[in-house]
Design a protein around this motif. Structure first.
Motif, mmCIF file in Angstrom:
data_model
loop_
_atom_site.group_PDB
_atom_site.id
_atom_site.type_symbol
_atom_site.label_atom_id
_atom_site.label_comp_id
_atom_site.label_asym_id
_atom_site.label_seq_id
_atom_site.Cartn_x
_atom_site.Cartn_y
_atom_site.Cartn_z
ATOM 1 N N VAL A 9 0.988 -1.038 0.013
ATOM 2 C CA VAL A 9 -0.036 -0.013 0.060
ATOM 3 C C VAL A 9 0.860 1.406 0.075
ATOM 4 O O VAL A 9 1.894 1.291 0.501
ATOM 5 C CB VAL A 9 -0.900 -0.127 1.294
ATOM 6 N N LYS A 10 0.432 2.161 -0.667
ATOM 7 C CA LYS A 10 1.018 3.527 -0.692
ATOM 8 C C LYS A 10 0.068 4.585 -1.023
ATOM 9 O O LYS A 10 -0.829 4.682 -1.356
ATOM 10 C CB LYS A 10 2.140 3.612 -1.707
ATOM 11 N N LYS A 11 0.452 5.822 -0.270
ATOM 12 C CA LYS A 11 -0.240 7.096 -0.585
ATOM 13 C C LYS A 11 0.322 7.702 -1.807
ATOM 14 O O LYS A 11 1.656 7.854 -1.856
ATOM 15 C CB LYS A 11 -0.004 8.040 0.698
ATOM 16 N N ASP A 12 -0.681 8.157 -2.693
ATOM 17 C CA ASP A 12 -0.261 8.899 -3.902
ATOM 18 C C ASP A 12 -1.330 9.985 -4.018
ATOM 19 O O ASP A 12 -2.489 9.924 -4.433
ATOM 20 C CB ASP A 12 -0.367 7.826 -5.249
ATOM 21 N N GLY A 13 -0.855 11.062 -3.528
ATOM 22 C CA GLY A 13 -1.730 12.399 -3.534
ATOM 23 C C GLY A 13 -2.718 12.056 -2.735
ATOM 24 O O GLY A 13 -2.600 12.142 -1.426
ATOM 25 N N ASP A 14 -4.033 12.289 -3.211
ATOM 26 C CA ASP A 14 -5.203 12.164 -2.028
ATOM 27 C C ASP A 14 -5.689 10.799 -2.241
ATOM 28 O O ASP A 14 -6.762 10.458 -1.461
ATOM 29 C CB ASP A 14 -6.522 13.051 -2.605
ATOM 30 N N TRP A 15 -5.151 9.941 -2.934
ATOM 31 C CA TRP A 15 -5.376 8.476 -3.082
ATOM 32 C C TRP A 15 -4.511 7.495 -2.401
ATOM 33 O O TRP A 15 -3.353 7.524 -2.203
ATOM 34 C CB TRP A 15 -5.582 7.986 -4.294
ATOM 35 N N TRP A 16 -5.115 6.376 -1.835
ATOM 36 C CA TRP A 16 -4.198 5.069 -1.326
ATOM 37 C C TRP A 16 -4.495 4.285 -2.478
ATOM 38 O O TRP A 16 -5.458 3.873 -3.083
ATOM 39 C CB TRP A 16 -4.720 4.606 0.018
ATOM 40 N N LEU A 17 -3.064 3.769 -2.700
ATOM 41 C CA LEU A 17 -3.030 2.533 -3.933
ATOM 42 C C LEU A 17 -2.613 1.285 -3.203
ATOM 43 O O LEU A 17 -1.879 1.372 -2.347
ATOM 44 C CB LEU A 17 -2.069 3.151 -5.113
ATOM 45 N N GLY A 18 -3.085 0.052 -3.678
ATOM 46 C CA GLY A 18 -2.782 -1.274 -2.939
ATOM 47 C C GLY A 18 -2.650 -2.160 -3.961
ATOM 48 O O GLY A 18 -3.535 -2.508 -4.774
ATOM 49 N N TRP A 19 -2.110 -3.210 -3.765
ATOM 50 C CA TRP A 19 -2.173 -4.361 -4.367
ATOM 51 C C TRP A 19 -1.745 -5.713 -3.597
ATOM 52 O O TRP A 19 -0.995 -5.543 -2.571
ATOM 53 C CB TRP A 19 -1.414 -4.601 -5.848
ATOM 54 N N VAL A 20 -2.135 -6.869 -3.808
ATOM 55 C CA VAL A 20 -1.824 -8.033 -3.169
ATOM 56 C C VAL A 20 -0.641 -8.831 -3.801
ATOM 57 O O VAL A 20 -0.898 -9.307 -5.128
ATOM 58 C CB VAL A 20 -3.021 -8.887 -2.832
#
Length: 70
Positions: A9-20
């Motif tokens: 998981v990581k924060k990118d601007g206003d969004w949290w992005l993630g993958w498994v």
């Protein structure tokens, strides 16, 4: 059965992005980290259920399901 997977998981601007890591295609983006983790769990469940259905369909008949503990 309980399984553990690794979410990146990581924060990118206003969004949290993630993958498994272990499940190709299990990814999401959400406004909060908490929402992201819920979406990732849902994605893993959906993908595993779809793969199980496909496996059973491809086996057609006369197959056995055997639990594997890892």
């Amino acid at each position: 059965m309980k399984a553990e997977f690794t979410a990146i998981v990581k924060k990118d601007g206003d969004w949290w992005l993630g993958w498994v890591e272990e499940i190709p295609g299990a990814n999401a983006q959400e406004k909060t980290k908490e929402e992201l983790l819920v979406s990732l769990k849902d994605a893993v469940i959906d993908i595993l259920e779809l793969r199980a259905e496909e496996s059973r369909r491809l086996a057609e008949r006369d197959f056995e399901e055997v639990p594997l503990a890892i």
